[in-house]
Write an enzyme that holds these catalytic residues in place. Sequence first.
Site, PDB file in Angstrom:
ATOM      1  N   SER A 239      -6.121   3.292  -3.618  1.00  0.00           N
ATOM      2  CA  SER A 239      -6.770   2.056  -3.376  1.00  0.00           C
ATOM      3  C   SER A 239      -8.218   2.677  -3.240  1.00  0.00           C
ATOM      4  O   SER A 239      -8.667   3.919  -2.736  1.00  0.00           O
ATOM      5  CB  SER A 239      -6.311   1.426  -2.029  1.00  0.00           C
ATOM      6  OG  SER A 239      -7.434   1.131  -1.218  1.00  0.00           O
ATOM      7  N   SER A 244     -13.625   3.012   1.996  1.00  0.00           N
ATOM      8  CA  SER A 244     -12.612   4.154   2.066  1.00  0.00           C
ATOM      9  C   SER A 244     -12.096   4.167   0.586  1.00  0.00           C
ATOM     10  O   SER A 244     -11.877   3.266  -0.023  1.00  0.00           O
ATOM     11  CB  SER A 244     -11.927   4.140   3.040  1.00  0.00           C
ATOM     12  OG  SER A 244     -10.640   3.068   2.723  1.00  0.00           O
ATOM     13  N   VAL A 246      -8.192   5.641  -0.702  1.00  0.00           N
ATOM     14  CA  VAL A 246      -6.832   6.387  -0.251  1.00  0.00           C
ATOM     15  C   VAL A 246      -6.041   6.873  -1.169  1.00  0.00           C
ATOM     16  O   VAL A 246      -6.004   6.458  -2.435  1.00  0.00           O
ATOM     17  CB  VAL A 246      -6.023   5.033   0.369  1.00  0.00           C
ATOM     18  CG1 VAL A 246      -4.870   5.606   1.147  1.00  0.00           C
ATOM     19  CG2 VAL A 246      -6.813   4.538   1.494  1.00  0.00           C
ATOM     20  N   ASP A 383      -9.493  -6.605  12.332  1.00  0.00           N
ATOM     21  CA  ASP A 383      -9.422  -6.929  10.831  1.00  0.00           C
ATOM     22  C   ASP A 383      -8.050  -7.444  10.572  1.00  0.00           C
ATOM     23  O   ASP A 383      -7.673  -6.898   9.459  1.00  0.00           O
ATOM     24  CB  ASP A 383     -10.054  -5.630  10.185  1.00  0.00           C
ATOM     25  CG  ASP A 383     -10.402  -5.963   8.745  1.00  0.00           C
ATOM     26  OD1 ASP A 383     -10.557  -7.540   8.356  1.00  0.00           O
ATOM     27  OD2 ASP A 383     -10.502  -5.158   7.818  1.00  0.00           O
TER      28      ASP A 383
HETATM   29  P1  ADP Z   1      -9.913  -0.223   3.656  1.00  0.00           P
HETATM   30  O1  ADP Z   1     -10.616  -0.048   4.794  1.00  0.00           O
HETATM   31  O2  ADP Z   1     -10.417   0.312   2.410  1.00  0.00           O
HETATM   32  O3  ADP Z   1      -9.248  -1.642   3.678  1.00  0.00           O
HETATM   33  P2  ADP Z   1      -7.267   0.530   4.178  1.00  0.00           P
HETATM   34  O4  ADP Z   1      -6.818   1.453   5.475  1.00  0.00           O
HETATM   35  O5  ADP Z   1      -6.741  -0.874   4.483  1.00  0.00           O
HETATM   36  O6  ADP Z   1      -8.582   0.827   4.010  1.00  0.00           O
HETATM   37  O7  ADP Z   1      -6.341   1.313   2.912  1.00  0.00           O
HETATM   38  C1  ADP Z   1      -6.555   0.508   1.756  1.00  0.00           C
HETATM   39  C2  ADP Z   1      -5.311   0.449   0.994  1.00  0.00           C
HETATM   40  O8  ADP Z   1      -4.793   1.705   0.880  1.00  0.00           O
HETATM   41  C3  ADP Z   1      -4.281  -0.595   1.821  1.00  0.00           C
HETATM   42  O9  ADP Z   1      -4.535  -1.754   1.544  1.00  0.00           O
HETATM   43  C4  ADP Z   1      -2.778   0.076   1.492  1.00  0.00           C
HETATM   44  O10 ADP Z   1      -2.642  -0.541   0.241  1.00  0.00           O
HETATM   45  C5  ADP Z   1      -3.331   1.801   1.208  1.00  0.00           C
HETATM   46  N1  ADP Z   1      -2.801   2.444   2.297  1.00  0.00           N
HETATM   47  C6  ADP Z   1      -3.774   2.815   3.358  1.00  0.00           C
HETATM   48  N2  ADP Z   1      -2.932   3.478   4.131  1.00  0.00           N
HETATM   49  C7  ADP Z   1      -1.745   3.503   3.740  1.00  0.00           C
HETATM   50  C8  ADP Z   1      -0.495   4.209   4.266  1.00  0.00           C
HETATM   51  N3  ADP Z   1      -0.462   5.160   5.442  1.00  0.00           N
HETATM   52  N4  ADP Z   1       0.593   4.222   3.579  1.00  0.00           N
HETATM   53  C9  ADP Z   1       0.527   3.594   2.448  1.00  0.00           C
HETATM   54  N5  ADP Z   1      -0.506   2.869   1.981  1.00  0.00           N
HETATM   55  C10 ADP Z   1      -1.629   2.966   2.419  1.00  0.00           C
HETATM   56 MN    MN Z   2      -7.662  -2.575   4.480  1.00  0.00          MN
END
Ligand code: ADP
Ligand code: MN
Length: 494
Positions: A239, A244, A246, A383
């Site tokens: 993502s 961020s 990921v 959030d």
């Molecule tokens: P943002 O602040 O960019 O929304 P997130 O922590 O929500 O950051 O992460 C973005 C996306 O990445 C999430 O919507 C999810 O699909 C994926 N993601 C984040 N952390 C994980 C995780 N631990 N395992 C699987 N997918 C994750």
């Molecule tokens: Mn998110």
Amino acid sequence: QCPWGAPSTTSISCSLADVMSEQLAKELQLEEENAAFPEVVAAAEGPFITGENIDTSSDLMLAQMLQMEFDREYDAQLRREEKKINGDSKVSISFENYRKVHPYDSDSSEDEVDWQDTRHDPYRADKPTTTPRRGFIGKGKDITTKHDEVVCGRKNTARMENFAPEFQVGDGIGMDLKLSNQVFNALKQHAYSEERRSARLHEKKEHSTAEKAVDPKTRLLLYKMVNSGMLETITGCISTGKESVVFHAYGGNATEDKVIPPECAIKVFKTTLNEFKNRDKYIKDDYRFKDRFSKLNPRKIIRMWAEKEMHNLTRMQNAGIPCPQVVILKKHVLVMSFIGQDQVPAPKLKDVTLSSEDMKKAYYQILSMMQQLYRECNLVHADLSEYNMLWHDGKVWLIDVSQSVEPTHPHGLEFLFRDCRNVSQFFQKGGVAEALNERELFNAVSGLNITADNEVDFQAEIEALEKMNEDHVQNHGKKLSTFSSDGDPPIYDE
Ligand code: ADP
Ligand code: MN
């Protein structure tokens, strides 16, 4: 003899290889001289200054070095102008924002020591071991380096160790191999073109994965995680959000004190501040970070986001709320367990179609998670929505908690109310008849008893409570431990 006359011998030919070996010889001589006059060597030490380290074969490197010099000069000029304009005036104008080399880009001192194995990086090439400096006479016309085939040959053999690692050079030193300049140059040429060829081959693949989404410093951090064996491979990006990026990675070897999950998610907080500016309020008013906020530069503030996410996840983990487990935090990079399987992340609640039974189950689970979060973790997600809840293993997992705050945060209850509205709307639309409305949900989670029957009044009461808490802070210098007055033991920060 007439200087304009035709030369008697026409056999002088000058090939590129000869010119290059001339150059090489010159370099070797310099090296020898430096060894003979160690004080000169000492003075010339430094990353870019010694002849040894100037790798003129990389145009990019040269360009970058030039650009750096240029930027420095530009900044120096800027400082002079700033001084001129400000003079002795009490009110001064800062040109800081126009600088090319930002202070927090250049103050890398603390950056460097932060990584555990910086002191010894097993993957960094050692300086080539040169052959013993035998046969060197350091005086005038007796200098033997340039024309001594044996010394020069041994040196060439040693220099071969500098070729790309995938270039098999064998144990030339052990065999006391002596390479002539011509042979050495041909080999060098070959090694370089091989390197470029293989770089081209891998180019396409690399651009499609982790490579391009992060800046060089972050990339280095990620590489180090792989090199240290903590991660097996970083497979690709899951993502890219505003704040961020990921990545998915396969976990590597466990260390003495850590078990690495088989699959990991790496959340890289973006190191540009732009997107974070409007989120200041989450962290600025979080008393846990209050003393630190004002003194920080943007880069550190972003690291604090990552740190905050780590702390919040840990609290949730301790309360048994399904969420990613923290593996490690390095600067602005947070490694946690991956929610999903075989590189496929679990779907967000908004993307998954649940049976009405599962939908109801999910709702009750979230209700109890929100209560746990509030009461046991002393946190408000801030959030919470179907975008930050994943459906995995028949249950809901909470993610994305970098912005989560304690309920006594000056806007904590407003955030909670917003969370409640998102959840309530999602499940009411999703056909869960039992779903509480946002105001009921708010009371159910917080244990407060706000009786207003319309949104405007409800919010006014929330803000009044927040204000009361702030006044309490003003008067008593500390937070109320909790809003509820039902005799719960106060919840302290961990
Ligand atoms: P943002 O602040 O960019 O929304 P997130 O922590 O929500 O950051 O992460 C973005 C996306 O990445 C999430 O919507 C999810 O699909 C994926 N993601 C984040 N952390 C994980 C995780 N631990 N395992 C699987 N997918 C994750
Ligand atoms: Mn998110």
